[in-house]
Design a protein around this motif. Structure first.
Motif, short mmCIF file in Angstrom:
data_model
loop_
_atom_site.label_atom_id
_atom_site.label_comp_id
_atom_site.label_asym_id
_atom_site.label_seq_id
_atom_site.Cartn_x
_atom_site.Cartn_y
_atom_site.Cartn_z
N GLU A 83 8.98 -3.84 -9.43
CA GLU A 83 7.69 -4.09 -8.80
C GLU A 83 7.27 -5.54 -9.03
OE1 GLU A 83 7.81 -1.78 -11.36
OE2 GLU A 83 7.13 0.18 -10.61
N TYR A 84 6.69 -6.13 -8.00
CA TYR A 84 6.15 -7.47 -8.18
C TYR A 84 4.81 -7.57 -7.46
CZ TYR A 84 7.61 -8.89 -3.44
OH TYR A 84 7.76 -8.99 -2.08
N PHE A 85 3.98 -8.47 -7.98
CA PHE A 85 2.61 -8.67 -7.50
C PHE A 85 1.88 -7.32 -7.52
CE2 PHE A 85 -0.56 -10.16 -4.21
CZ PHE A 85 -1.17 -11.06 -5.06
N ASP A 86 1.18 -6.95 -6.45
CA ASP A 86 0.37 -5.74 -6.46
C ASP A 86 1.18 -4.46 -6.30
OD1 ASP A 86 -1.92 -7.08 -6.96
OD2 ASP A 86 -2.84 -6.79 -5.00
N GLU A 87 2.50 -4.57 -6.21
CA GLU A 87 3.31 -3.36 -6.22
C GLU A 87 3.16 -2.60 -7.53
OE1 GLU A 87 7.06 -4.17 -3.21
OE2 GLU A 87 7.32 -4.53 -5.35
N VAL A 88 2.81 -3.31 -8.58
CA VAL A 88 2.63 -2.63 -9.87
C VAL A 88 1.47 -1.63 -9.79
CG1 VAL A 88 3.58 -4.54 -11.19
CG2 VAL A 88 1.13 -4.49 -10.71
N TYR A 89 0.58 -1.81 -8.81
CA TYR A 89 -0.50 -0.86 -8.59
C TYR A 89 -0.18 0.12 -7.46
CZ TYR A 89 -2.98 -4.43 -11.28
OH TYR A 89 -3.35 -5.33 -12.23
N HIS A 90 0.20 -0.43 -6.30
CA HIS A 90 0.32 0.42 -5.11
C HIS A 90 1.57 1.30 -5.14
CE1 HIS A 90 -2.25 -3.01 -3.36
NE2 HIS A 90 -3.03 -1.99 -3.64
N ALA A 91 2.70 0.74 -5.50
CA ALA A 91 3.92 1.56 -5.57
C ALA A 91 3.79 2.61 -6.66
CB ALA A 91 5.13 0.67 -5.82
N LYS A 92 3.24 2.21 -7.80
CA LYS A 92 3.07 3.17 -8.89
C LYS A 92 2.08 4.26 -8.51
CE LYS A 92 3.12 1.47 -12.95
NZ LYS A 92 2.75 0.71 -14.18
N THR A 93 1.02 3.88 -7.80
CA THR A 93 0.04 4.88 -7.36
C THR A 93 0.65 5.86 -6.37
OG1 THR A 93 -1.80 3.35 -7.72
CG2 THR A 93 -2.19 5.19 -6.21
N ALA A 94 1.52 5.36 -5.49
CA ALA A 94 2.21 6.25 -4.55
C ALA A 94 3.03 7.30 -5.30
CB ALA A 94 3.11 5.43 -3.63
N LYS A 95 3.70 6.88 -6.34
CA LYS A 95 4.48 7.82 -7.15
C LYS A 95 3.57 8.81 -7.86
CE LYS A 95 7.77 7.96 -11.00
NZ LYS A 95 8.45 7.16 -12.05
N GLN A 96 2.43 8.33 -8.34
CA GLN A 96 1.50 9.22 -9.04
C GLN A 96 0.92 10.27 -8.11
OE1 GLN A 96 -1.04 6.13 -10.52
NE2 GLN A 96 -0.03 6.05 -12.54
N TYR A 97 0.68 9.91 -6.85
CA TYR A 97 0.22 10.90 -5.88
C TYR A 97 1.25 12.02 -5.74
CZ TYR A 97 -3.81 8.26 -4.14
OH TYR A 97 -5.02 7.62 -4.01
N LEU A 98 2.52 11.65 -5.69
CA LEU A 98 3.58 12.65 -5.54
C LEU A 98 3.69 13.55 -6.77
CD1 LEU A 98 6.36 10.45 -3.90
CD2 LEU A 98 4.99 12.20 -2.78
N GLU A 99 3.39 12.99 -7.93
CA GLU A 99 3.51 13.75 -9.17
C GLU A 99 2.22 14.44 -9.58
OE1 GLU A 99 4.83 10.75 -11.86
OE2 GLU A 99 6.93 10.82 -11.16
#
Length: 239
Positions: A49-65
């Motif tokens: 993850e780079y830049f705001d992916e540390v928030y948005h990509a991680k949040t996408a995974k958290q929604y799935l979990e």
């Protein structure tokens, strides 16, 4: 014996809009393929993850979990769309960047169709679309798991639907419903899309009023079109 006058043939100009529909969709396809060629390859880099992916990509995974989201500043639609790639292909860099890349690819042809409505010629609309493709901001936003590119796609699509509705003889239910859905998607992606509601509402009122009260009002917005009466004078009219 008098010489007969040579036979003269009068050339008739071909209406510019003849075959225009087919050409327009050829341009749409070309823009789509060009955008895809620059946005889809190499999504696996960088590998973290780079830049705001540390928030948005991680949040996408958290929604799935089913976990509480890390990023909650903006509404969830864009992050849910990012989650589709993660759900389908796993938590991989190219997977969490796939949905933004698709959105950025779709933006180019949608923008061309919008530009074709507001600019006088097809060439001008194509030039505007090429400038969009060459803009580094939109290229980068299409290759990173962030929310901005989704908001822009939904806003431009809504603007196209609103303009089509405003220029119609009667307000069409389909375009107005589509505009409402797209504006809803834009607002459920980023709160900053709220300005689009007010602006496009104002556009609808102003254009609609001129369309109904002023003869030829749509000529200031719609592209020029060929008419038989203008064939000999070399001019075009707008409808």
């Amino acid at each position: 014996m008098s010489a007969s006058a040579p036979h003269s043939s009068t050339s008739h100009p071909i209406p510019p809009h003849v075959g225009g529909g087919e050409r327009r969709w050829q341009i749409v396809l070309l823009l789509l393929l060009t955008a895809a060629a620059f946005r889809l390859p190499g999504l696996f880099y960088p590998s973290e993850e780079y830049f705001d992916e540390v928030y948005h990509a991680k949040t996408a995974k958290q929604y799935l979990e089913g976990q509480p989201p890390t990023e909650w500043v903006h509404p969830p639609t864009a992050k849910l769309l990012i989650a589709v790639g993660v759900w389908a292909f796993g938590y991989e860099p190219w997977a969490w960047r796939l949905a933004p890349a698709i959105a950025g690819t779709l933006l180019a042809p949608v923008f061309f169709l919008f530009a074709r409505r507001v600019l006088p010629t097809e060439r001008a609309a194509l030039l505007a679309s090429v400038l969009l493709l060459a803009d580094g901001v939109y290229l980068v936003q299409s290759r990173i798991a962030m929310t901005n590119i989704f908001a822009v796609l939904f806003q431009v699509s809504a603007a196209l639907a609103v303009l089509r509705a405003a220029l119609a003889e009667r307000l069409p239910f389909l375009e107005m419903s589509l505009a409402g859905v797209l504006l809803g998607l834009a607002l459920s992606t980023r709160w900053t899309s709220l300005w689009a509601w007010g602006f496009l509402g104002l556009v609808l009122v102003v254009v609609r009023k001129r369309r109904l009260t002023s003869p030829g009002c749509s000529s200031t917005i719609r592209p020029r079109r060929w008419s038989p009466s203008s064939a000999t004078s070399g001019t075009t009219t707008r409808t």
